[in-house]
Design a protein around this motif. Structure first.
Motif, mmCIF file in Angstrom:
data_model
loop_
_atom_site.group_PDB
_atom_site.id
_atom_site.type_symbol
_atom_site.label_atom_id
_atom_site.label_comp_id
_atom_site.label_asym_id
_atom_site.label_seq_id
_atom_site.Cartn_x
_atom_site.Cartn_y
_atom_site.Cartn_z
ATOM 1 N N UNK A 173 -23.667 -51.121 -97.845
ATOM 2 C CA UNK A 173 -22.384 -50.737 -97.266
ATOM 3 C C UNK A 173 -21.341 -51.780 -97.626
ATOM 4 N N UNK A 174 -20.106 -51.303 -97.685
ATOM 5 C CA UNK A 174 -18.985 -52.165 -98.020
ATOM 6 C C UNK A 174 -17.860 -51.850 -97.037
ATOM 7 N N UNK A 175 -17.175 -52.892 -96.589
ATOM 8 C CA UNK A 175 -16.089 -52.710 -95.630
ATOM 9 C C UNK A 175 -14.775 -52.529 -96.378
ATOM 10 N N UNK A 176 -14.079 -51.429 -96.036
ATOM 11 C CA UNK A 176 -12.798 -51.127 -96.673
ATOM 12 C C UNK A 176 -11.687 -51.771 -95.843
ATOM 13 N N UNK A 177 -10.947 -52.697 -96.396
ATOM 14 C CA UNK A 177 -9.887 -53.351 -95.617
ATOM 15 C C UNK A 177 -8.682 -52.436 -95.431
ATOM 16 N N UNK A 178 -7.828 -52.831 -94.518
ATOM 17 C CA UNK A 178 -6.594 -52.093 -94.288
ATOM 18 C C UNK A 178 -5.668 -52.252 -95.490
ATOM 19 N N UNK A 179 -4.880 -51.242 -95.762
ATOM 20 C CA UNK A 179 -3.920 -51.218 -96.866
ATOM 21 C C UNK A 179 -4.608 -51.250 -98.222
ATOM 22 N N UNK A 180 -5.800 -50.651 -98.286
ATOM 23 C CA UNK A 180 -6.478 -50.521 -99.574
ATOM 24 C C UNK A 180 -6.007 -49.229 -100.237
ATOM 25 N N UNK A 231 -7.256 -44.021 -102.029
ATOM 26 C CA UNK A 231 -7.028 -44.074 -100.590
ATOM 27 C C UNK A 231 -8.328 -43.930 -99.804
ATOM 28 N N UNK A 232 -9.226 -44.916 -99.907
ATOM 29 C CA UNK A 232 -10.458 -44.875 -99.103
ATOM 30 C C UNK A 232 -10.137 -45.100 -97.624
ATOM 31 N N UNK A 233 -11.056 -44.752 -96.737
ATOM 32 C CA UNK A 233 -10.783 -44.891 -95.291
ATOM 33 C C UNK A 233 -10.596 -46.352 -94.889
ATOM 34 N N UNK A 234 -9.502 -46.641 -94.208
ATOM 35 C CA UNK A 234 -9.155 -48.005 -93.850
ATOM 36 C C UNK A 234 -9.981 -48.493 -92.661
ATOM 37 N N UNK A 235 -10.352 -49.770 -92.767
ATOM 38 C CA UNK A 235 -11.043 -50.476 -91.682
ATOM 39 C C UNK A 235 -12.300 -49.743 -91.231
ATOM 40 N N UNK A 236 -13.088 -49.308 -92.219
ATOM 41 C CA UNK A 236 -14.346 -48.632 -91.933
ATOM 42 C C UNK A 236 -15.407 -49.102 -92.919
ATOM 43 N N UNK A 257 -21.107 -53.545 -108.050
ATOM 44 C CA UNK A 257 -19.870 -54.301 -107.889
ATOM 45 C C UNK A 257 -18.806 -53.369 -107.326
ATOM 46 N N UNK A 258 -18.114 -53.849 -106.287
ATOM 47 C CA UNK A 258 -17.042 -53.081 -105.661
ATOM 48 C C UNK A 258 -15.766 -53.904 -105.678
ATOM 49 N N UNK A 259 -14.669 -53.256 -105.995
ATOM 50 C CA UNK A 259 -13.369 -53.938 -106.018
ATOM 51 C C UNK A 259 -12.322 -53.010 -105.424
ATOM 52 N N UNK A 260 -11.281 -53.600 -104.852
ATOM 53 C CA UNK A 260 -10.234 -52.841 -104.179
ATOM 54 C C UNK A 260 -8.877 -53.152 -104.790
ATOM 55 N N UNK A 261 -8.021 -52.160 -104.754
ATOM 56 C CA UNK A 261 -6.628 -52.324 -105.145
ATOM 57 C C UNK A 261 -5.795 -52.428 -103.886
#
Length: 735
Positions: A173-180, A231-236, A257-261
């Protein structure tokens, strides 16, 4: 990996035939985090009596909110979003309980709901106690398999892992931060233990019903494969499952490997908003005119040039959530109801619906475009309402989809300045409203243009309070509250807006007149009772006629309604008068002594009042006093017959012209009341009941006592000369 199984159960519920949402039995469960397998155990059973028949139970599933169902095929209100629920059917062909399993792999964590119901109700009005309905029972249990030590994939850090066998997939699992704004998942260095080309399948996201938006990609060979999410789900937490599609005894080594914009939000300072709000409430502070407050620009006057706006991917507008009541919320914009919308970056509003108690209502979002604020005649403001994450690039042709949610589009323009969206039972989550100015010739045409859009957003238990032909009811399942509409006068639909089978105003007036004026048939019975000197009985009939008339005038489902007092009071008085009328009529026919008759009148009325307070719709509340009064009447008639040594009543005319017609009318009335009334024919079958009962009373009342003279009003008046008669007996004769 260590797996833990957990079991959750709720009490069984008795199912009902469906006529409105309140007939569906709701089950509410909470799925914990890191659940990899969910299994529902559905158990259905029925009674063993002859009244039970084969039945089909419909079970609906939904994640995040109660399922939106439409078993009757009615219309939903305009601008409402409707997506068919996921449902299964369970057949009950015998008294043997039916057990059904439903498996969900990688379910989303949070609230899950199950709703179960029987087919459409027949519409027949059944008198409680005349028939025994079959009992259909449904119970839902939940088993979950949870991973206790699920590995965490950190953004930007490669994670090597090994898939032991195809039967044991890899979960991370990976945590999606806000404003990703976006996410990129990459799988590389895929090698099998047999040094062969590996084949793996990658599943991103969890299953949500009725719609699931899992992203699946199959990677073959040693070539790196990737998957991009907008637009992945924020803070989840986002679950990722990697499973091997190769040989059963071969292990696979991979590197993930996971990366966010990141998305840089721009907004007016919330501190500035609250500061200005406080100043507007308390007034300016001493020295604030040229002090600290003067260094801050007023709200909405912050410098905005094109270079600043291009550096932001969205513009936040502060929104305050104001709780009004149960399942009732209003969203208030701090900068006023109008928000600025441009073409460079979307304007974003956060609608908080993640308390867990907001999913039982309807979310209403309304947009109103200010025509004077847009200089471009062909410009359009495109809007999207979505859950979990916002749509960062709304346009006129996009379907408002995010990584794992299908949003709802809205648009306003100079030709159509208003738009409304109704989300029925919104799922528990953070909801977002994104707005952007769109020009037909491209973004260059919109440079420098800005539109003012007034936004109204609120959560209400029932949209439009179910309208004039519906009643909004608050339902409860354990501690969870939700609302639904109960329609009347033939109207239907989710918000009672479907007039396919609606009664016209003329039909409603006719129904009211029939049910009320039919009680005037008690006037002949009252006249007969007064003429025969049965004043107590006449008083009871008058009481019954009065309250039955005004109870049915208040009980109407449409617009022809008049209530002179509380509905419950009118109903109780109507039921009490009806039963007491039967009680006093039969006792009057028994011809017992006056003192005994009046004692039975009072005692029976008190007992009837008590029984109706316990259960006013029970059949024995009417049949019990009737049967007891009949026993007294038969015993009195037998006593009179034995004493007089002939049948009682002795006159054959009394039997042929009064008793037999009265008894026949009474039996017909009881048959109509108990077996013929339905929701469709109630207004005329119940009117027939009124007429038959009143006529039977007039026939069944016995003649007056022989020593009583009929009412002669002329003899009662003493304000005139009278001829006196000397009744003295002559005792002596004078000669």
């Amino acid at each position: 990996s260590l797996y833990v199984s957990e079991y959750f159960s709720q009490s069984a519920q008795k199912l009902s035939f469906y006529s409105w949402y309140g007939n569906a039995k709701l089950f509410h469960f909470h799925v914990p985090e890191d659940t990899v397998l969910l299994r529902w155990l559905l158990q259905a059973s029925r009674g063993k009596g002859p009244e039970c028949s084969s039945m089909e139970i419909t079970v609906h599933f939904r994640y995040g909110a109660p399922p939106v169902i439409n078993p009757l095929g009615t219309h939903f209100p305009a601008n409402a979003t409707v997506r068919p629920s996921y449902n299964i059917s369970i057949a009950l062909g015998s008294a043997v309980p039916n057990t059904t399993f439903v498996n969900v792999t990688a379910p989303a964590a949070g609230d899950w709901f199950i709703a179960a119901h029987l087919p459409e109700a027949a519409g027949r009005i059944e008198v409680k106690g005349f028939s025994t309905p079959c009992s259909y029972v449904f119970q839902a249990d939940m088993f979950v398999l949870r991973l206790t030590d699920m590995p965490v994939l950190e953004p930007g850090v490669a994670m090597p892992r090994t898939i032991v066998s195809p039967a044991k997939p890899l979960h991370v699992k990976v945590f999606v931060p806000k404003h990703a704004a976006g996410m990129r998942f990459e799988l590389r260095s895929c090698v099998t233990s047999e040094q062969k080309a590996c084949t793996v399948r990658v599943v991103l996201g969890s299953i949500t019903l009725p719609q699931s938006f899992q992203r699946i990609v199959t990677c073959m060979g040693n070539v790196s494969c990737s998957l991009a999410l907008d637009s992945p789900p924020w803070e989840k937490w986002l679950q990722i499952m990697v499973e091997s599609l190769g040989a059963a005894n071969a292990s696979v080594s991979v590197e993930m490997l996971a990366s966010f914009t990141a998305c840089r939000p721009g907004s007016t300072s919330s501190f500035l908003n609250f500061s200005s709000l406080n100043q507007s409430q308390t007034g300016p502070r001493p020295g604030s005119a040229g002090g600290a407050g003067s260094s801050l620009l007023p709200t909405g006057e912050a410098p905005r040039n094109a270079s600043d706006q291009r550096s932001f991917c969205l513009q936040n507008q502060p929104v305050v959530r104001e709780d009004l009541d149960v399942v009732s919320v209003r969203y208030r914009l701090l900068n006023g109801p109008s928000v600025p919308v441009n073409s460079l970056s979307p304007t974003l509003l956060l609608l908080n619906l993640n308390t867990g108690a907001d999913s039982g209502g309807s979310l209403v979002v309304s947009l109103l475009l200010n025509k004077t604020s847009v200089s471009l005649a062909n410009a359009t403001v495109a809007a999207c309402v979505s859950a979990a994450s916002p749509v960062l690039s709304p346009n006129a042709t996009q379907n408002c989809s995010t990584a794992f949610f299908q949003g709802y589009p809205l648009s306003v323009s100079m030709s159509s300045t208003e738009a409304t969206l109704i989300v029925l039972y919104p799922q528990t989550d953070d909801w977002f409203l994104s707005l952007r100015l769109i020009c037909p010739k491209g973004q260059g045409e919109c440079n420098g243009a800005e539109a003012k859009v007034t936004v109204f957003a609120y959560l209400t238990p029932c949209f439009n309070d179910c309208g004039p032909y519906g009643q909004c009811s608050l339902l409860r399942r354990h501690g969870y509250l939700y609302a639904a509409c109960s329609c009347k006068a033939g109207w239907g639909g989710w918000s009672c807006t479907d007039d396919t089978k609606a009664q016209s105003v003329g039909a409603q007036n006719l129904a009211t007149l029939l049910l009320t004026l039919s009680n005037l048939m008690f006037l002949p019975a009252i006249a007969v009772a007064v003429y025969r000197c049965y004043l107590v009985e006449a008083s009871v009939y008058t009481y019954t006629m009065f309250f039955s008339t005004f109870y049915h005038a208040c009980d109407q489902p449409g617009v022809a309604v008049m209530c002179i007092m509380d509905y419950d009071t009118l109903q109780y008085c109507d039921f009490l008068g009806s039963v007491v009328s039967i009680w006093v009529t039969i006792l009057c026919m028994s011809r017992v002594k006056k003192i005994l008759k009046y004692v039975l009148f009072v005692l029976g009325t008190l007992l009837i009042a008590m029984s109706l307070q316990l259960d006013r719709r029970g059949v024995w509340n009417m049949m019990g006093p009737c049967l007891f009064a009949l026993v007294i009447m038969i015993a009195a008639w037998v006593h009179h017959g034995v004493k007089r040594r002939h049948c009682y009543p002795s006159s054959w005319k009394r039997w042929v012209f009064y008793l037999l017609p009265g008894i026949t009318l009474a039996f017909i009335a009881i048959s109509v009341y108990a077996f013929m009334e339905t929701n469709e024919n109630y207004y005329y079958t119940h009117s027939i009941w009124h007429v038959l009962v009143a006529c039977s009373v007039a026939f069944l009342l016995p003649p007056r006592d022989k020593h009583k003279k009929p009412w002669a009003w002329s003899q009662k008046l003493t304000c005139r000369y009278q001829i006196c008669q000397n009744d003295r007996e002559e005792l002596y004769a004078v000669t």
